[in-house]
Design an enzyme around this catalytic site. Structure first.
Site, PDB file in Angstrom:
ATOM      1  N   LYS A 194       0.557  -1.556  -0.200  1.00  0.00           N
ATOM      2  CA  LYS A 194      -0.325   0.265  -0.074  1.00  0.00           C
ATOM      3  C   LYS A 194       0.809   1.155   0.089  1.00  0.00           C
ATOM      4  O   LYS A 194       1.812   1.204   0.704  1.00  0.00           O
ATOM      5  CB  LYS A 194      -0.926  -0.348   1.332  1.00  0.00           C
ATOM      6  CG  LYS A 194      -2.249   0.923   1.225  1.00  0.00           C
ATOM      7  CD  LYS A 194      -2.722   1.442   2.621  1.00  0.00           C
ATOM      8  CE  LYS A 194      -3.466   2.241   2.212  1.00  0.00           C
ATOM      9  NZ  LYS A 194      -4.372   2.068   3.465  1.00  0.00           N
ATOM     10  N   LYS A 216       0.996   9.919   6.219  1.00  0.00           N
ATOM     11  CA  LYS A 216       0.897   8.476   5.999  1.00  0.00           C
ATOM     12  C   LYS A 216       3.096   8.148   5.911  1.00  0.00           C
ATOM     13  O   LYS A 216       2.422   6.449   5.694  1.00  0.00           O
ATOM     14  CB  LYS A 216       0.345   7.907   5.514  1.00  0.00           C
ATOM     15  CG  LYS A 216      -1.051   8.345   6.100  1.00  0.00           C
ATOM     16  CD  LYS A 216      -2.780   7.447   6.023  1.00  0.00           C
ATOM     17  CE  LYS A 216      -3.631   8.373   6.408  1.00  0.00           C
ATOM     18  NZ  LYS A 216      -5.079   7.500   6.575  1.00  0.00           N
ATOM     19  N   LYS A 247      -2.343  -0.967  -4.122  1.00  0.00           N
ATOM     20  CA  LYS A 247      -3.044  -0.385  -3.681  1.00  0.00           C
ATOM     21  C   LYS A 247      -1.915   1.396  -3.437  1.00  0.00           C
ATOM     22  O   LYS A 247      -1.095   1.110  -3.501  1.00  0.00           O
ATOM     23  CB  LYS A 247      -3.743  -0.293  -2.744  1.00  0.00           C
ATOM     24  CG  LYS A 247      -4.742   0.756  -2.346  1.00  0.00           C
ATOM     25  CD  LYS A 247      -5.248   0.862  -0.854  1.00  0.00           C
ATOM     26  CE  LYS A 247      -6.317   1.880  -0.861  1.00  0.00           C
ATOM     27  NZ  LYS A 247      -7.016   1.864   0.525  1.00  0.00           N
TER      28      LYS A 247
HETATM   29  C1  PBG Z   1      -6.846   3.211   6.033  1.00  0.00           C
HETATM   30  C2  PBG Z   1      -7.443   3.776   4.656  1.00  0.00           C
HETATM   31  C3  PBG Z   1      -7.363   4.711   2.957  1.00  0.00           C
HETATM   32  C4  PBG Z   1      -8.220   3.446   2.233  1.00  0.00           C
HETATM   33  C5  PBG Z   1      -8.250   2.794   2.257  1.00  0.00           C
HETATM   34  N1  PBG Z   1      -8.360   2.148   3.795  1.00  0.00           N
HETATM   35  C6  PBG Z   1      -6.868   5.932   3.105  1.00  0.00           C
HETATM   36  C7  PBG Z   1      -5.111   6.188   3.669  1.00  0.00           C
HETATM   37  O1  PBG Z   1      -4.567   4.813   3.800  1.00  0.00           O
HETATM   38  O2  PBG Z   1      -5.691   7.228   3.647  1.00  0.00           O
HETATM   39  C8  PBG Z   1      -7.629   4.109   0.519  1.00  0.00           C
HETATM   40  C9  PBG Z   1      -8.995   3.680  -0.161  1.00  0.00           C
HETATM   41  C10 PBG Z   1      -9.464   4.299  -1.717  1.00  0.00           C
HETATM   42  O3  PBG Z   1      -8.958   5.605  -1.380  1.00  0.00           O
HETATM   43  O4  PBG Z   1     -10.451   3.909  -2.295  1.00  0.00           O
HETATM   44  N2  PBG Z   1      -7.141   2.998   6.336  1.00  0.00           N
END
Ligand code: PBG
Length: 321
Positions: A194, A216, A247
């Site tokens: 991610k 983050k 992701k």
């Molecule tokens: C946070 C989380 C995020 C998404 C899924 N879970 C955002 C982030 O990490 O700030 C993003 C999903 C999306 O943008 O469709 N745990």
């Protein structure tokens, strides 16, 4: 010429016969945003045609998705500000919205595979995925909350927990907690690679969970890194992940392919909120053919190597194809 490549492209029938990639309803994991209240169907401003749903409408949505052949949903909850605290205690409320959402879907569609987001950002006043102390995101302390939370989700009936937090060691810790509590059938979908991505912007609007300070980047991956994605993913497989995920998807197709070649578990990819927003915005302006853009983006993610695709377009794609 002894071979003409256009031979296999000359008619729809032939193109259909030799197409290497097919999308089907069972490929999709549909993210759903749940909010408190009754009969709520609130459009998310940066995600046109996508809505936050109250529990009653969540059930209707699950029924519609099931009738379209979708097998899985991924639940996210929007937590009111007054329930957010430093300990993220609402995440461990047995009657919290997540637990009620899981039960609501199981009541109406018991065979639907219910997956739940496991991370602290919706519950944190800082919008960070872990516990915060002195502006630092704590790792090991966070693991305790994530594993307790996972057990509660399993207890409420979740089929899969989906840790999206990127803390080190979370998959192993959650697996152990599930085992110790007798949840030997609960799966783990690990957000393994991610990235710290700008494409999550609209999602943070949906849940009102933008980080209150900093970014983050101390836990999510650097977009410049590829080898590290494989390492992260192999770690998660070793710790007990049943499905791994990359992701975002569209800007990371190379990572999807490399991960697919490196592991022997199903690979998922998440077409995130910003990818959705880009296609929607350009289509609204008449700059893209929406239906074609949706199909092409999803097909490309599948072709890259994703066995499963988390996408906000699933319903639209399945209804109009
Ligand atoms: C946070 C989380 C995020 C998404 C899924 N879970 C955002 C982030 O990490 O700030 C993003 C999903 C999306 O943008 O469709 N745990």
């Amino acid at each position: 010429m002894n071979r003409r490549n256009r031979t296999l492209r000359q008619s729809p029938a032939l193109r259909e016969m030799v197409a290497e990639t097919q999308l089907s309803a069972s490929d999709f994991i549909v993210p759903l945003f749940v909010t408190e209240g009754k009969n709520i169907h609130e459009e998310i401003s940066s995600m046109p045609d996508y809505h936050r749903l109250s529990l009653d409408n969540l059930k209707k949505e699950a029924n519609e998705l099931w009738s379209l052949g979708v097998k899985s949903v991924l639940l996210f909850v929007k937590v009111p500000d007054n329930l957010k605290d430093d300990a993220c205690s609402e995440a461990l409320n047995k009657d919290g919205l997540m637990m009620r959402s899981i039960k609501a879907i199981k009541e109406t569609q018991p065979d639907m595979c219910v997956m739940t987001d496991v991370a602290l950002d919706p519950f944190s006043p800082y919008g960070h995925d872990g516990l915060v102390k002195n502006f630092e995101i704590l790792n090991d302390e966070t693991l305790k909350v994530l594993s307790a939370m996972s057990v509660l989700h399993a207890e409420a009936g979740a089929d899969f927990v989906a840790p999206s937090d990127m803390m080190d060691g979370r998959i192993g810790t959650i697996r152990e907690a599930l085992e110790q509590n007798g949840f030997t059938k609960t799966g783990i979908l690990a957000y393994s690679a991610k990235y710290a991505s700008c494409f999550y912007g609209p999602f943070r609007d949906a849940l009102d969970s933008a980080p209150g300070f900093g970014d983050k980047k101390t836990y999510q991956m650097d977009p410049r890194n590829r080898t590290e994605a494989i390492k992260e993913t192999l770690d998660d497989v070793n710790e007990g992940a049943d499905i791994v995920m990359v992701k975002p998807a569209g800007a990371y197709l190379d990572i999807i392919r490399e991960v697919k070649n490196a592991v022997h578990v199903p690979v998922a990819a998440y077409q995130v909120s910003g990818e959705y927003a880009m296609i929607k915005a350009a289509s609204q302006r008449g700059w893209l053919n929406e239906k074609a853009a949706i199909a092409e983006s999803l097909t490309s993610i599948k072709r890259a190597g994703a066995d499963l695709i988390a996408t906000y377009f699933a319903k639209q794609y399945l209804k109009n194809r």
